[in-house]
Write a protein that holds these residues in place. Structure first.
Motif, PDB file in Angstrom:
ATOM      1  N   MET A 213      -9.461   3.807  -0.754  1.00  0.00           N
ATOM      2  CA  MET A 213      -8.703   3.605   0.478  1.00  0.00           C
ATOM      3  C   MET A 213      -8.206   4.953   0.994  1.00  0.00           C
ATOM      4  O   MET A 213      -7.231   5.496   0.493  1.00  0.00           O
ATOM      5  CB  MET A 213      -7.529   2.649   0.208  1.00  0.00           C
ATOM      6  CG  MET A 213      -6.724   2.327   1.456  1.00  0.00           C
ATOM      7  SD  MET A 213      -5.625   0.947   1.174  1.00  0.00           S
ATOM      8  CE  MET A 213      -4.591   1.078   2.654  1.00  0.00           C
TER       9      MET A 213
ATOM     10  N   HIS B 178       0.848  -1.187   0.000  1.00  0.00           N
ATOM     11  CA  HIS B 178       0.000   0.000   0.000  1.00  0.00           C
ATOM     12  C   HIS B 178       0.885   1.240   0.000  1.00  0.00           C
ATOM     13  O   HIS B 178       2.115   1.142   0.048  1.00  0.00           O
ATOM     14  CB  HIS B 178      -0.893   0.029   1.247  1.00  0.00           C
ATOM     15  CG  HIS B 178      -1.881  -1.079   1.314  1.00  0.00           C
ATOM     16  ND1 HIS B 178      -3.067  -1.071   0.632  1.00  0.00           N
ATOM     17  CD2 HIS B 178      -1.852  -2.255   1.979  1.00  0.00           C
ATOM     18  CE1 HIS B 178      -3.732  -2.192   0.888  1.00  0.00           C
ATOM     19  NE2 HIS B 178      -3.013  -2.946   1.699  1.00  0.00           N
TER      20      HIS B 178
ATOM     21  N   CYS C 184      -3.812   6.158  -0.194  1.00  0.00           N
ATOM     22  CA  CYS C 184      -2.945   5.050  -0.588  1.00  0.00           C
ATOM     23  C   CYS C 184      -2.494   5.315  -2.020  1.00  0.00           C
ATOM     24  O   CYS C 184      -3.313   5.453  -2.916  1.00  0.00           O
ATOM     25  CB  CYS C 184      -3.727   3.745  -0.503  1.00  0.00           C
ATOM     26  SG  CYS C 184      -2.823   2.328  -1.132  1.00  0.00           S
TER      27      CYS C 184
ATOM     28  N   HIS D 126      -8.847   0.199  -4.263  1.00  0.00           N
ATOM     29  CA  HIS D 126      -7.676   1.056  -4.009  1.00  0.00           C
ATOM     30  C   HIS D 126      -8.042   2.537  -3.981  1.00  0.00           C
ATOM     31  O   HIS D 126      -7.629   3.278  -3.091  1.00  0.00           O
ATOM     32  CB  HIS D 126      -6.615   0.795  -5.086  1.00  0.00           C
ATOM     33  CG  HIS D 126      -5.668   1.923  -5.289  1.00  0.00           C
ATOM     34  ND1 HIS D 126      -4.706   2.251  -4.362  1.00  0.00           N
ATOM     35  CD2 HIS D 126      -5.553   2.836  -6.292  1.00  0.00           C
ATOM     36  CE1 HIS D 126      -4.036   3.309  -4.805  1.00  0.00           C
ATOM     37  NE2 HIS D 126      -4.528   3.679  -5.958  1.00  0.00           N
TER      38      HIS D 126
ATOM     39  N   GLU E  76      -0.423   3.371  -3.835  1.00  0.00           N
ATOM     40  CA  GLU E  76       0.009   2.167  -4.552  1.00  0.00           C
ATOM     41  C   GLU E  76      -1.239   1.362  -4.890  1.00  0.00           C
ATOM     42  O   GLU E  76      -2.063   1.103  -4.005  1.00  0.00           O
ATOM     43  CB  GLU E  76       0.944   1.312  -3.681  1.00  0.00           C
ATOM     44  CG  GLU E  76       2.217   2.004  -3.260  1.00  0.00           C
ATOM     45  CD  GLU E  76       3.162   2.262  -4.434  1.00  0.00           C
ATOM     46  OE1 GLU E  76       3.143   1.458  -5.389  1.00  0.00           O
ATOM     47  OE2 GLU E  76       3.879   3.271  -4.386  1.00  0.00           O
ATOM     48  N   TYR E  77      -1.339   0.932  -6.139  1.00  0.00           N
ATOM     49  CA  TYR E  77      -2.510   0.136  -6.510  1.00  0.00           C
ATOM     50  C   TYR E  77      -2.533  -1.155  -5.688  1.00  0.00           C
ATOM     51  O   TYR E  77      -1.565  -1.913  -5.682  1.00  0.00           O
ATOM     52  CB  TYR E  77      -2.507  -0.205  -8.004  1.00  0.00           C
ATOM     53  CG  TYR E  77      -3.752  -0.978  -8.341  1.00  0.00           C
ATOM     54  CD1 TYR E  77      -4.972  -0.322  -8.472  1.00  0.00           C
ATOM     55  CD2 TYR E  77      -3.721  -2.362  -8.468  1.00  0.00           C
ATOM     56  CE1 TYR E  77      -6.130  -1.016  -8.735  1.00  0.00           C
ATOM     57  CE2 TYR E  77      -4.880  -3.059  -8.730  1.00  0.00           C
ATOM     58  CZ  TYR E  77      -6.081  -2.385  -8.867  1.00  0.00           C
ATOM     59  OH  TYR E  77      -7.220  -3.086  -9.108  1.00  0.00           O
ATOM     60  N   CYS E  78      -3.646  -1.376  -4.960  1.00  0.00           N
ATOM     61  CA  CYS E  78      -3.672  -2.505  -4.025  1.00  0.00           C
ATOM     62  C   CYS E  78      -4.891  -3.381  -4.182  1.00  0.00           C
ATOM     63  O   CYS E  78      -5.142  -4.271  -3.378  1.00  0.00           O
ATOM     64  CB  CYS E  78      -3.567  -1.978  -2.596  1.00  0.00           C
ATOM     65  SG  CYS E  78      -4.827  -0.760  -2.175  1.00  0.00           S
TER      66      CYS E  78
HETATM   67 CU1  CUA Z   1      -4.077   0.442  -0.526  1.00  0.00          CU
HETATM   68 CU2  CUA Z   1      -4.085   1.272  -2.745  1.00  0.00          CU
END
Ligand code: CUA
Length: 157
Positions: free
Chosen positions: A149, A103, A138, A146, A140-142
């Motif tokens: 988030m 993340h 966040c 995402h 970062e692609y999670c």
């Molecule tokens: Cu956690 Cu994007």
């Protein structure tokens, strides 16, 4: 006899390899134009964060007169605690980790931003100013949510 000659060659070659190895270990990232200056946080087991002395109960603790530590968990798809509440005019060090995937932890509108990797503890320190609210995102692609988030950092009087 040619054997002796080859032995010398191999010896020289292995010395070169050893030196190259040492250089790589010592100067690892220099060639890429970046160099890590500090990564001194102890690793954590992402599967047992619940048993961790700080991450087991994520939150903010006072460690000095105007100094605070905030233990934060970033996971699909939320930050805990939310909101993170810290006092004005103080120094806050965030320790952030993840139990699932990579993340990000970014305080919107500031340069406070870090990647959060399972098993590792990301550390960033900020100085708070006047009371106000910040979004936490966040970066970062999670996964599927995402984009949703989000958390909140609240600086209180
Ligand atoms: Cu956690 Cu994007």
């Amino acid at each position: 006899m040619h054997v002796h000659k080859y032995e010398k060659l191999w010896l020289a070659l292995s010395l070169v390899l050893i030196l190259a190895f040492i250089a790589t270990v010592t100067y690892g990232a220099v060639g890429a134009g970046v160099s890590m200056v500090a990564d001194d946080e102890e690793p954590v087991n992402p599967d047992t964060l619940g048993d961790h002395p700080q991450f087991g109960e994520p939150g903010v603790e006072q460690v000095g007169e105007n100094e605070y530590e905030a233990y934060v968990i970033a996971e699909q798809f939320e930050f805990t605690p939310d909101p993170i509440v810290v006092p004005e005019h103080s120094t806050v060090t965030f320790y952030v980790t993840s139990p699932d995937v990579i993340h990000g932890f970014g305080v919107v509108g500031t340069n406070a931003n870090t990647m959060v990797i399972p098993g590792e503890v990301a550390k960033i320190t900020v100085e708070t100013d006047e009371p106000r609210e910040f979004g936490i995102v966040c970066n970062e692609y999670c996964g599927a949510a995402h984009h949703a988030m989000e958390g909140k950092l609240v600086v209180v009087p």
